[in-house]
Design a protein around this motif. Structure first.
Motif, mmCIF file in Angstrom:
data_model
loop_
_atom_site.group_PDB
_atom_site.id
_atom_site.type_symbol
_atom_site.label_atom_id
_atom_site.label_comp_id
_atom_site.label_asym_id
_atom_site.label_seq_id
_atom_site.Cartn_x
_atom_site.Cartn_y
_atom_site.Cartn_z
ATOM 1 N N ARG A 108 41.590 -20.526 8.632
ATOM 2 C CA ARG A 108 40.954 -21.487 9.539
ATOM 3 C C ARG A 108 39.532 -21.813 9.080
ATOM 4 O O ARG A 108 38.643 -21.965 9.900
ATOM 5 C CB ARG A 108 40.859 -20.900 10.949
ATOM 6 N N VAL A 109 39.305 -21.949 7.829
ATOM 7 C CA VAL A 109 37.945 -22.035 7.329
ATOM 8 C C VAL A 109 37.495 -23.432 6.906
ATOM 9 O O VAL A 109 36.393 -23.563 6.384
ATOM 10 C CB VAL A 109 37.751 -21.072 6.136
ATOM 11 N N LEU A 110 38.266 -24.407 7.111
ATOM 12 C CA LEU A 110 37.960 -25.714 6.551
ATOM 13 C C LEU A 110 36.589 -26.236 6.980
ATOM 14 O O LEU A 110 35.723 -26.465 6.132
ATOM 15 C CB LEU A 110 39.058 -26.717 6.922
ATOM 16 N N ALA A 111 36.331 -26.414 8.250
ATOM 17 C CA ALA A 111 35.072 -26.990 8.714
ATOM 18 C C ALA A 111 33.888 -26.070 8.434
ATOM 19 O O ALA A 111 32.836 -26.528 7.976
ATOM 20 C CB ALA A 111 35.165 -27.302 10.201
ATOM 21 N N SER A 112 34.058 -24.798 8.701
ATOM 22 C CA SER A 112 32.938 -23.887 8.495
ATOM 23 C C SER A 112 32.621 -23.699 7.016
ATOM 24 O O SER A 112 31.457 -23.568 6.642
ATOM 25 C CB SER A 112 33.210 -22.542 9.154
ATOM 26 N N SER A 113 33.622 -23.718 6.163
ATOM 27 C CA SER A 113 33.349 -23.559 4.732
ATOM 28 C C SER A 113 32.650 -24.786 4.168
ATOM 29 O O SER A 113 31.781 -24.668 3.304
ATOM 30 C CB SER A 113 34.629 -23.263 3.961
ATOM 31 N N ILE A 114 33.006 -25.961 4.661
ATOM 32 C CA ILE A 114 32.321 -27.176 4.234
ATOM 33 C C ILE A 114 30.861 -27.134 4.671
ATOM 34 O O ILE A 114 29.961 -27.449 3.891
ATOM 35 C CB ILE A 114 33.028 -28.427 4.790
ATOM 36 N N ALA A 115 30.619 -26.729 5.882
ATOM 37 C CA ALA A 115 29.247 -26.633 6.383
ATOM 38 C C ALA A 115 28.446 -25.597 5.590
ATOM 39 O O ALA A 115 27.289 -25.838 5.246
ATOM 40 C CB ALA A 115 29.264 -26.266 7.866
ATOM 41 N N LYS A 116 29.075 -24.479 5.284
ATOM 42 C CA LYS A 116 28.380 -23.449 4.504
ATOM 43 C C LYS A 116 28.043 -23.947 3.115
ATOM 44 O O LYS A 116 26.956 -23.677 2.595
ATOM 45 C CB LYS A 116 29.234 -22.182 4.421
ATOM 46 N N ARG A 117 28.949 -24.675 2.490
ATOM 47 C CA ARG A 117 28.681 -25.224 1.161
ATOM 48 C C ARG A 117 27.528 -26.223 1.203
ATOM 49 O O ARG A 117 26.683 -26.244 0.322
ATOM 50 C CB ARG A 117 29.924 -25.886 0.583
ATOM 51 N N MET A 118 27.515 -27.057 2.236
ATOM 52 C CA MET A 118 26.425 -28.028 2.373
ATOM 53 C C MET A 118 25.094 -27.325 2.566
ATOM 54 O O MET A 118 24.085 -27.711 1.971
ATOM 55 C CB MET A 118 26.702 -28.976 3.538
ATOM 56 N N VAL A 119 25.073 -26.297 3.405
ATOM 57 C CA VAL A 119 23.842 -25.542 3.628
ATOM 58 C C VAL A 119 23.394 -24.865 2.338
ATOM 59 O O VAL A 119 22.214 -24.866 1.998
ATOM 60 C CB VAL A 119 24.033 -24.509 4.762
ATOM 61 N N LYS A 120 24.336 -24.331 1.584
ATOM 62 C CA LYS A 120 24.008 -23.647 0.336
ATOM 63 C C LYS A 120 23.416 -24.640 -0.674
ATOM 64 O O LYS A 120 22.425 -24.336 -1.346
ATOM 65 C CB LYS A 120 25.252 -22.977 -0.244
ATOM 66 N N LYS A 121 24.007 -25.821 -0.785
ATOM 67 C CA LYS A 121 23.483 -26.833 -1.697
ATOM 68 C C LYS A 121 22.075 -27.267 -1.304
ATOM 69 O O LYS A 121 21.192 -27.399 -2.144
ATOM 70 C CB LYS A 121 24.400 -28.053 -1.728
ATOM 71 N N ARG A 122 21.880 -27.488 -0.010
ATOM 72 C CA ARG A 122 20.557 -27.916 0.451
ATOM 73 C C ARG A 122 19.523 -26.819 0.295
ATOM 74 O O ARG A 122 18.358 -27.094 0.021
ATOM 75 C CB ARG A 122 20.652 -28.391 1.900
ATOM 76 N N THR A 123 19.947 -25.583 0.452
ATOM 77 C CA THR A 123 19.040 -24.455 0.234
ATOM 78 C C THR A 123 18.625 -24.390 -1.225
ATOM 79 O O THR A 123 17.455 -24.146 -1.531
ATOM 80 C CB THR A 123 19.710 -23.135 0.662
ATOM 81 N N GLN A 124 19.564 -24.631 -2.132
ATOM 82 C CA GLN A 124 19.234 -24.627 -3.556
ATOM 83 C C GLN A 124 18.244 -25.734 -3.894
ATOM 84 O O GLN A 124 17.310 -25.534 -4.680
ATOM 85 C CB GLN A 124 20.506 -24.781 -4.406
ATOM 86 N N VAL A 125 18.416 -26.900 -3.312
ATOM 87 C CA VAL A 125 17.479 -28.005 -3.540
ATOM 88 C C VAL A 125 16.104 -27.643 -2.999
ATOM 89 O O VAL A 125 15.082 -27.873 -3.648
ATOM 90 C CB VAL A 125 18.001 -29.313 -2.897
#
Length: 186
Positions: free
Chosen positions: A123-140
């Motif tokens: 059941r990880v679709l929405a939360s995994s997408i959000a986590k990936r977005m947060v991770k990318k923005r954190t890297q930036v």
């Protein structure tokens, strides 16, 4: 962070010292790009030294400026920092938010357990997408804030970013006031 007016005053005093150093030593031989670099470097070092090396970004800016190859940059840092040069350039890279990092380890462990459960339930679709977005923005964000690359704790990174942005805003305010006082068109 201290009150904005005292930070701005401290920044302005140190920035003027840096500008006087640059224009007293080699202003006749400088082209427009060198003058731009001199103004930016003196403003960055003055802003970082006005924070007394209490943040990652200020220590990072001071270290970067003091390790530059040209002699003028090193002398500028020494001139702006004055008596504080030894203390601020030799600061240990101790972690400012150590309590949060310790608790962060506990949170990571519990998150790992949650992650295992979620993968089992698919059941990880929405939360995994959000986590990936947060991770990318954190890297930036880590690339934008001086010293951010070495920070693993997102809470400390956000604190540093806020402090850095407030300092940049103070720097812009001081520069606007200087331009307005000089009578030059902005």
């Amino acid at each position: 962070m201290r009150p904005p007016s005292s930070f701005k005053q401290d920044f302005f005093k140190k920035w003027v010292v840096g500008l006087q150093y640059y224009y007293g030593t080699s202003s006749r031989d400088m082209n427009i790009l060198e003058r731009k670099k001199a103004i930016k470097l003196s403003a960055d070092v003055a802003m970082a030294s006005a924070r007394d090396g209490k943040t990652y970004w200020s220590r990072s800016l001071i270290a970067k400026a003091s390790k530059q190859d040209d002699c003028i940059s090193k002398n500028l840092v020494k001139n702006i920092l004055g008596n504080e040069y030894e203390r601020l350039t030799k600061l240990p890279s101790s972690i400012l938010c150590s309590k949060r990092i310790r608790s962060k380890k506990i949170v990571r462990r519990s998150c790992n357990m949650r992650r295992i459960r979620k993968h089992a339930q698919k059941r990880v679709l929405a939360s995994s997408i959000a986590k990936r977005m947060v991770k990318k923005r954190t890297q930036v964000l880590k690339t934008l804030v001086p010293g951010g690359e070495s920070m693993d704790d997102e809470f400390c990174l956000l604190e540093e970013t806020i402090d850095y942005l407030l300092s940049l805003q103070a720097q812009v305010d001081v520069m606007h006031k200087l331009v307005n006082a000089s009578g030059l068109p902005s």
